[in-house]
Design a protein around this motif. Structure first.
Motif, PDB file in Angstrom:
ATOM      1  N   GLY A 164       0.787  -1.026   0.011  1.00  0.00           N
ATOM      2  CA  GLY A 164      -0.096  -0.005  -0.007  1.00  0.00           C
ATOM      3  C   GLY A 164       0.899   1.310   0.053  1.00  0.00           C
ATOM      4  N   SER A 165       2.103   1.242  -0.089  1.00  0.00           N
ATOM      5  CA  SER A 165       2.901   2.304  -0.202  1.00  0.00           C
ATOM      6  C   SER A 165       4.168   2.371  -0.914  1.00  0.00           C
ATOM      7  CB  SER A 165       3.383   2.847   1.152  1.00  0.00           C
ATOM      8  OG  SER A 165       4.474   3.646   1.055  1.00  0.00           O
ATOM      9  N   LEU A 166       4.547   2.788  -1.990  1.00  0.00           N
ATOM     10  CA  LEU A 166       5.737   2.819  -2.690  1.00  0.00           C
ATOM     11  C   LEU A 166       7.135   2.711  -1.765  1.00  0.00           C
ATOM     12  CD1 LEU A 166       5.498   4.968  -5.840  1.00  0.00           C
ATOM     13  CD2 LEU A 166       5.435   2.531  -5.685  1.00  0.00           C
ATOM     14  N   SER A 167       6.835   3.223  -0.523  1.00  0.00           N
ATOM     15  CA  SER A 167       7.969   3.078   0.629  1.00  0.00           C
ATOM     16  C   SER A 167       7.610   2.000   1.787  1.00  0.00           C
ATOM     17  CB  SER A 167       8.271   4.495   1.169  1.00  0.00           C
ATOM     18  OG  SER A 167       8.263   5.336   0.210  1.00  0.00           O
ATOM     19  N   GLU A 168       7.751   0.744   0.944  1.00  0.00           N
ATOM     20  CA  GLU A 168       7.337  -0.237   1.755  1.00  0.00           C
ATOM     21  C   GLU A 168       8.303  -0.348   3.022  1.00  0.00           C
ATOM     22  OE1 GLU A 168       9.700  -0.708  -0.616  1.00  0.00           O
ATOM     23  OE2 GLU A 168      11.210  -1.262   0.649  1.00  0.00           O
ATOM     24  N   ASP A 169       9.598   0.220   3.017  1.00  0.00           N
ATOM     25  CA  ASP A 169      10.122   0.272   4.195  1.00  0.00           C
ATOM     26  C   ASP A 169       9.730   1.007   5.428  1.00  0.00           C
ATOM     27  OD1 ASP A 169      10.766   2.057   2.495  1.00  0.00           O
ATOM     28  OD2 ASP A 169      12.866   2.157   2.937  1.00  0.00           O
ATOM     29  N   PHE A 170       9.189   2.280   5.069  1.00  0.00           N
ATOM     30  CA  PHE A 170       8.781   3.176   5.789  1.00  0.00           C
ATOM     31  C   PHE A 170       7.555   2.761   6.460  1.00  0.00           C
ATOM     32  CE2 PHE A 170       6.174   7.268   6.449  1.00  0.00           C
ATOM     33  CZ  PHE A 170       6.910   7.638   7.088  1.00  0.00           C
ATOM     34  N   HIS A 171       6.690   2.322   5.495  1.00  0.00           N
ATOM     35  CA  HIS A 171       5.230   1.702   5.867  1.00  0.00           C
ATOM     36  C   HIS A 171       5.381   0.511   6.959  1.00  0.00           C
ATOM     37  CE1 HIS A 171       1.434  -0.105   4.853  1.00  0.00           C
ATOM     38  NE2 HIS A 171       1.066   0.811   5.799  1.00  0.00           N
ATOM     39  N   THR A 172       6.246  -0.474   6.497  1.00  0.00           N
ATOM     40  CA  THR A 172       6.673  -1.627   7.384  1.00  0.00           C
ATOM     41  C   THR A 172       7.081  -1.281   8.766  1.00  0.00           C
ATOM     42  OG1 THR A 172       6.835  -3.079   5.374  1.00  0.00           O
ATOM     43  CG2 THR A 172       7.678  -3.813   7.536  1.00  0.00           C
ATOM     44  N   GLY A 173       8.071  -0.445   8.992  1.00  0.00           N
ATOM     45  CA  GLY A 173       8.506  -0.164  10.202  1.00  0.00           C
ATOM     46  C   GLY A 173       7.608   0.780  10.833  1.00  0.00           C
ATOM     47  N   PHE A 174       6.744   1.371  10.481  1.00  0.00           N
ATOM     48  CA  PHE A 174       5.799   2.268  10.963  1.00  0.00           C
ATOM     49  C   PHE A 174       4.705   1.476  11.845  1.00  0.00           C
ATOM     50  CE2 PHE A 174       1.353   4.481  10.529  1.00  0.00           C
ATOM     51  CZ  PHE A 174       1.633   5.191  11.655  1.00  0.00           C
ATOM     52  N   ARG A 175       4.240   0.536  10.850  1.00  0.00           N
ATOM     53  CA  ARG A 175       3.128  -0.509  11.480  1.00  0.00           C
ATOM     54  C   ARG A 175       3.709  -1.277  12.511  1.00  0.00           C
ATOM     55  NH1 ARG A 175      -1.482  -0.330   8.060  1.00  0.00           N
ATOM     56  NH2 ARG A 175      -2.457  -1.460   9.446  1.00  0.00           N
ATOM     57  N   LEU A 176       4.691  -1.780  12.327  1.00  0.00           N
ATOM     58  CA  LEU A 176       5.497  -2.553  13.305  1.00  0.00           C
ATOM     59  C   LEU A 176       5.405  -1.815  14.489  1.00  0.00           C
ATOM     60  CD1 LEU A 176       8.469  -4.438  11.565  1.00  0.00           C
ATOM     61  CD2 LEU A 176       6.200  -5.623  12.517  1.00  0.00           C
ATOM     62  N   GLN A 177       6.045  -0.649  14.420  1.00  0.00           N
ATOM     63  CA  GLN A 177       5.979  -0.043  15.898  1.00  0.00           C
ATOM     64  C   GLN A 177       4.743   0.450  16.647  1.00  0.00           C
ATOM     65  OE1 GLN A 177       9.306   2.898  14.553  1.00  0.00           O
ATOM     66  NE2 GLN A 177      10.101   2.232  16.560  1.00  0.00           N
ATOM     67  N   CYS A 178       3.772   0.590  15.592  1.00  0.00           N
ATOM     68  CA  CYS A 178       2.429   0.664  16.110  1.00  0.00           C
ATOM     69  C   CYS A 178       2.043  -0.473  16.840  1.00  0.00           C
ATOM     70  CB  CYS A 178       1.573   1.087  15.098  1.00  0.00           C
ATOM     71  SG  CYS A 178       1.728   2.865  14.477  1.00  0.00           S
ATOM     72  N   GLU A 179       2.420  -1.732  16.357  1.00  0.00           N
ATOM     73  CA  GLU A 179       1.797  -2.865  16.907  1.00  0.00           C
ATOM     74  C   GLU A 179       2.577  -3.342  18.250  1.00  0.00           C
ATOM     75  OE1 GLU A 179       2.380  -5.715  13.951  1.00  0.00           O
ATOM     76  OE2 GLU A 179       1.035  -4.676  12.579  1.00  0.00           O
ATOM     77  N   GLY A 180       3.380  -2.210  18.672  1.00  0.00           N
ATOM     78  CA  GLY A 180       4.151  -2.370  19.894  1.00  0.00           C
ATOM     79  C   GLY A 180       5.848  -2.820  19.731  1.00  0.00           C
ATOM     80  N   TRP A 181       6.004  -3.299  18.444  1.00  0.00           N
ATOM     81  CA  TRP A 181       7.602  -3.830  18.555  1.00  0.00           C
ATOM     82  C   TRP A 181       8.475  -2.431  18.684  1.00  0.00           C
ATOM     83  CZ3 TRP A 181       8.629  -8.799  18.330  1.00  0.00           C
ATOM     84  CH2 TRP A 181       7.666  -9.678  17.971  1.00  0.00           C
ATOM     85  N   ASN A 182       9.712  -2.781  19.085  1.00  0.00           N
ATOM     86  CA  ASN A 182      10.567  -1.688  18.989  1.00  0.00           C
ATOM     87  C   ASN A 182      11.708  -1.969  17.838  1.00  0.00           C
ATOM     88  OD1 ASN A 182       9.449  -0.640  21.364  1.00  0.00           O
ATOM     89  ND2 ASN A 182      10.725  -2.111  22.648  1.00  0.00           N
ATOM     90  N   SER A 183      12.611  -1.105  18.069  1.00  0.00           N
ATOM     91  CA  SER A 183      13.760  -1.013  17.038  1.00  0.00           C
ATOM     92  C   SER A 183      14.813  -0.629  17.707  1.00  0.00           C
ATOM     93  CB  SER A 183      13.424  -0.540  15.548  1.00  0.00           C
ATOM     94  OG  SER A 183      13.120   0.784  15.711  1.00  0.00           O
ATOM     95  N   VAL A 184      16.084  -0.589  17.066  1.00  0.00           N
ATOM     96  CA  VAL A 184      17.346  -0.264  17.676  1.00  0.00           C
ATOM     97  C   VAL A 184      18.407   0.361  16.815  1.00  0.00           C
ATOM     98  CG1 VAL A 184      19.415  -0.929  18.408  1.00  0.00           C
ATOM     99  CG2 VAL A 184      17.406  -1.432  19.720  1.00  0.00           C
ATOM    100  N   PHE A 185      18.898   1.540  16.922  1.00  0.00           N
ATOM    101  CA  PHE A 185      19.646   1.946  15.714  1.00  0.00           C
ATOM    102  C   PHE A 185      21.013   1.856  15.978  1.00  0.00           C
ATOM    103  CE2 PHE A 185      21.784   5.867  13.655  1.00  0.00           C
ATOM    104  CZ  PHE A 185      21.523   5.476  12.393  1.00  0.00           C
ATOM    105  N   CYS A 186      21.711   1.052  15.101  1.00  0.00           N
ATOM    106  CA  CYS A 186      23.067   0.737  15.461  1.00  0.00           C
ATOM    107  C   CYS A 186      24.120   1.200  14.675  1.00  0.00           C
ATOM    108  CB  CYS A 186      23.146  -0.774  15.516  1.00  0.00           C
ATOM    109  SG  CYS A 186      24.690  -1.502  15.941  1.00  0.00           S
ATOM    110  N   ASP A 187      24.737   2.271  15.272  1.00  0.00           N
ATOM    111  CA  ASP A 187      25.524   2.956  14.401  1.00  0.00           C
ATOM    112  C   ASP A 187      27.170   3.126  14.689  1.00  0.00           C
ATOM    113  OD1 ASP A 187      26.793   4.564  12.316  1.00  0.00           O
ATOM    114  OD2 ASP A 187      25.756   6.739  13.196  1.00  0.00           O
TER     115      ASP A 187
END
Ligand code: UPG
Ligand code: MN
Length: 714
Positions: free
Chosen positions: A429-452
């Motif tokens: 449903g979005s040409l930016s599937e990455d942006f959409h996927t991360g957003f929905r996962l975070q709305c579902e209560g998942w977290n992520s980490v930025f490793c730099d």
């Protein structure tokens, strides 16, 4: 704050809040007061304006300022609590306890993404410093190209030599393409031998690419010959699923007799008229097929041009996945995207420092960065519960049966009537599937980490032609709007389900496109006002003048300091902000128009893959830092028009001293448009602006001046 982990001693990772937070917040307070002041001033001047036209002109500026204020408010959450993290891979438990890892490398078009480059990326992952029997590298070929399979068959043979060579010589950058283009590692005759081997393979692949198909004669076995014969009836968008296990961990050994990781070629079934959902569709098919074949709990997604520069990066990801507290709801560990070969001033702002370095740190303070599509280690369980899937990691017991099963789940109609793409897997449903996927996962209560980490982990290609850079940004604009304006909007759903901070950061990204309103307005309206001598901003003798000055100056200075603080230079910052202006009036404008026409069902465009090939002349121009306007593009017509209008306003209005703000904007416009004037008027190389584009720009500038005349004089 130094949150350490109570369960593990010593911890696998630590987190610290950015030490400049108090300063950011103090500045935010001051700046927001100034914004309120500006809005108050605009509103009162609208009500006291002498004519209706004046009121309209001022209202359009007010609209622009409201958009800027909205974007500013959203962007403050990036600054509210940025995090710094550190990992300690040396404290990881014994390798026997590490989970399996499946790597997904995506490619879509052998002519835009040369297969030898894709092979090199895949080899850089195949050579990870990770237990070989636990590692599998899949290449997803959305181009359904026999030449890509051929390149991988060759690559598999080469890998038998390459992996032990890297291991024994402690090679860091394990993409052979990059390794052999550099000075190498002083590996002596062995290195020479490998280099020749690599060159021969490259030439073979390139000659097949030129011919357009693999002649069965090139296949090394009877079995391979049969495969390529079948290809005759295949086309890009009409072919069955193809799965070829090229290196099989349980059976194949490298030249030193050591176990090798699995290497699998995968191309999902495609049929005309069955929507395939671009990269998200490819990843979902691969998610299912890999569940049948290897079913690793940890997945790494990489774009075909993003090779690994540090074979130990999976171990850094493990520092989070094996941390009992951090891993509980961890969906992905995101590494930044960095780019190679950018020219000294990074003229096209290809580094995208905000997007790939600064913003994710800020989002990390609220539950984690957005998913950037590449360089991310994902938890399979966050995408779908693979225990439900038939098969479930058969470790190649009955090869034919298992492959058949995996092909079955890669069928093009497998998903109809299921929740795939909506609730399961990578989201559609979005040409930016990455942006959409991360957003929905975070709305579902998942977290992520930025490793730099200080040591660079992945390196890739950024578009190196202006038109490509702007087209890519246009696609992102459409994709991000599709998330922002969806039923589950970042602003409503995101703020409610994730958090206020995260909802605002996602909204900032989702609504990028609306920057076209203020920037286009500021690039045209004050200039027309100057031409027709009708002030829109306060005079220098008016105290309000300084408020505008502060708002402009402080925003720019903060951005510059931030950029330079994050290992940037002044020159690169200048390019970055100029590209932001250029993107605003081109990519964001056209992206917004395309989004609206898509919503109204007037037209729609798919995922236009960014080309990773350029001719020598283009490369030379880019390396010299010269802009490339060499294609006929509507983007350049708009840029030309804007440049001409700013110049015209400056020439006509230079002596209108009471209009200092307007003169300043015109000068700023001219400075930013310098490369455009060069391309229009001074250059003679192939990167100059074409006559057609120039004529259109002059014509459009004339129309804008005529409209301005009606507005401001009549
Ligand atoms: O139908 C498609 C289209 C693209 N791709 C792959 O997707 C990747 C990204 O494509 P590219 O043209 O390079 O897009 P970029 O805009 O450079 O990529 C950024 O933006 C994309 C979303 O717009 C993300 O998927 C990427 O990870 C992110 O790096 C490449 O490996 C492609 O092969 C597919 O597999 N199938
Ligand atoms: Mn790319």
């Amino acid at each position: 704050m130094a949150s350490t982990n109570a369960n593990l001693n010593p911890p696998l990772n630590t987190v610290h809040l950015d030490r400049w937070i108090p300063l950011y917040r103090a500045h935010a307070l001051l700046y927001s007061t100034a914004i309120l002041g500006l809005i108050y001033h605009r509103v009162t001047s609208i009500f006291t304006s002498p004519t209706f036209i004046d009121a309209c002109l001022l209202s359009s500026l007010l609209l622009s300022e409201l958009v800027l204020a909205f974007m500013w408010v959203c962007s403050q959450s990036f600054k509210w609590r940025p995090l710094d993290r550190q990992e300690f891979p040396e404290r990881l438990p014994d390798r026997a306890g590490w989970p399996k890892l499946d790597v997904f490398v995506c490619t879509a078009d052998p002519y835009k993404e040369p297969p030898i480059g894709v092979v090199s990326t895949a080899l850089s992952a195949l050579a990870f410093d990770y237990p070989a029997e636990k590692l599998s590298v899949y290449v997803s070929d959305d181009g359904g190209a026999d030449v890509t399979l051929f390149a991988f068959m060759e690559g598999a043979k080469f890998a038998r030599h390459w992996l032990p060579f890297c291991r024994e010589n402690g090679v860091k950058v394990r993409s052979p393409e990059v390794f052999f283009a550099s000075d190498g590692c002083g590996g002596g005759t062995e290195e020479e031998k490998l280099k020749t081997m690599y060159q021969t393979m490259k030439e073979r692949v390139e000659s097949v690419l030129e011919k357009g198909s693999v002649s069965p004669k090139l296949a090394s076995s009877e079995e391979d010959q049969q495969i390529f014969k079948k290809w005759k009836e295949f086309s890009r968008n009409n072919h069955p699923s193809v799965i070829q296990v090229l290196v099989k961990s349980s059976k194949d050994r490298d030249i030193t007799g050591q176990v090798m990781p699995n290497l699998i070629y995968f191309s999902r079934e495609k049929r005309p008229n069955v929507p395939h959902h671009f990269k998200a569709g490819a990843l979902n098919a691969l998610l299912r097929a890999s569940a049948v074949l290897t079913n690793a709990p940890m997945i790494l997604t990489v774009d075909c041009d993003m090779y690994s520069t540090d074979p130990t990066s999976p171990q850094r990801a493990l520092c989070y996945f094996l941390d009992p507290v951090a891993s509980a709801k961890l969906a992905y560990v995101q590494f930044p995207q960095r780019f190679q070969g950018l020219n000294k001033s990074d003229i096209y702002g290809g580094e995208l420092k905000h997007l790939y370095m600064i913003n994710p740190r800020g989002m990390d303070g609220f539950g984690g960065p957005n998913y950037l599509g590449s360089n991310a280690f994902l938890a399979r369980r966050a995408l779908f519960d693979s225990s439900l899937e038939a098969g479930n990691g058969h470790d190649f017991i009955k090869p034919e049966m298992v492959i058949e099963m995996a092909s079955g789940v890669a069928a093009c109609n497998f998903e109809s009537g299921t929740k795939w793409g909506d609730g399961i897997g990578f989201r559609y449903g979005s040409l930016s599937e990455d942006f959409h996927t991360g957003f929905r996962l975070q709305c579902e209560g998942w977290n992520s980490v930025f490793c730099d980490p200080p040591q660079l982990a992945f390196l890739g290609d950024a578009p190196k032609s202006l038109h490509d850079a702007l087209s890519q940004c246009k696609r992102w604009t459409v994709g991000q709007f599709e998330v922002g304006f969806a039923h589950h909007s970042t602003l409503t759903f995101g703020v409610r389900k994730a958090s206020l901070g995260l909802g605002l950061t996602y909204s900032h990204l989702a609504f990028w496109g609306i920057w076209c309103i203020p920037i286009s307005t500021y690039a045209l309206l004050p200039q027309l006002a100057l031409v027709y001598s009708r002030p829109l901003f306060p005079k220098p003798s008016d105290p309000w003048f300084y408020l505008y000055g502060y708002l402009f100056g402080a925003a720019y200075i903060q951005d510059m300091v931030d950029f330079i603080y994050h290992k940037g230079t002044f020159r690169c910052w200048w390019s970055d902000q100029r590209m932001w202006l250029i993107r605003s009036i081109t990519s964001f404008t056209f992206g917004s128009i395309q989004f609206i026409s898509k919503q109204l069902n007037i037209s729609s465009q798919g995922f236009n893959v960014t080309s990773k090939v350029m001719d020598d002349e283009q490369i030379k121009r880019y390396d010299e830092g010269v802009f490339d306007f060499g294609v006929d593009s509507p983007f350049f017509v708009i840029l030309g028009t804007t440049a001409l209008l700013n110049l015209c306003a400056f020439i006509v209005g230079i002596f209108r001293y009471s209009m200092v703000a307007e003169i300043f904007l015109a000068v700023f416009g001219i400075t930013s448009c310098w490369p455009v004037y060069e391309a229009m008027l001074l250059r003679s190389d192939n990167g100059k602006m074409s006559e057609r584009v120039k004529i259109r720009a002059f014509f459009a500038a004339g129309i804008v001046l005529a409209v301005g005349c009606v507005l401001f004089i009549v």
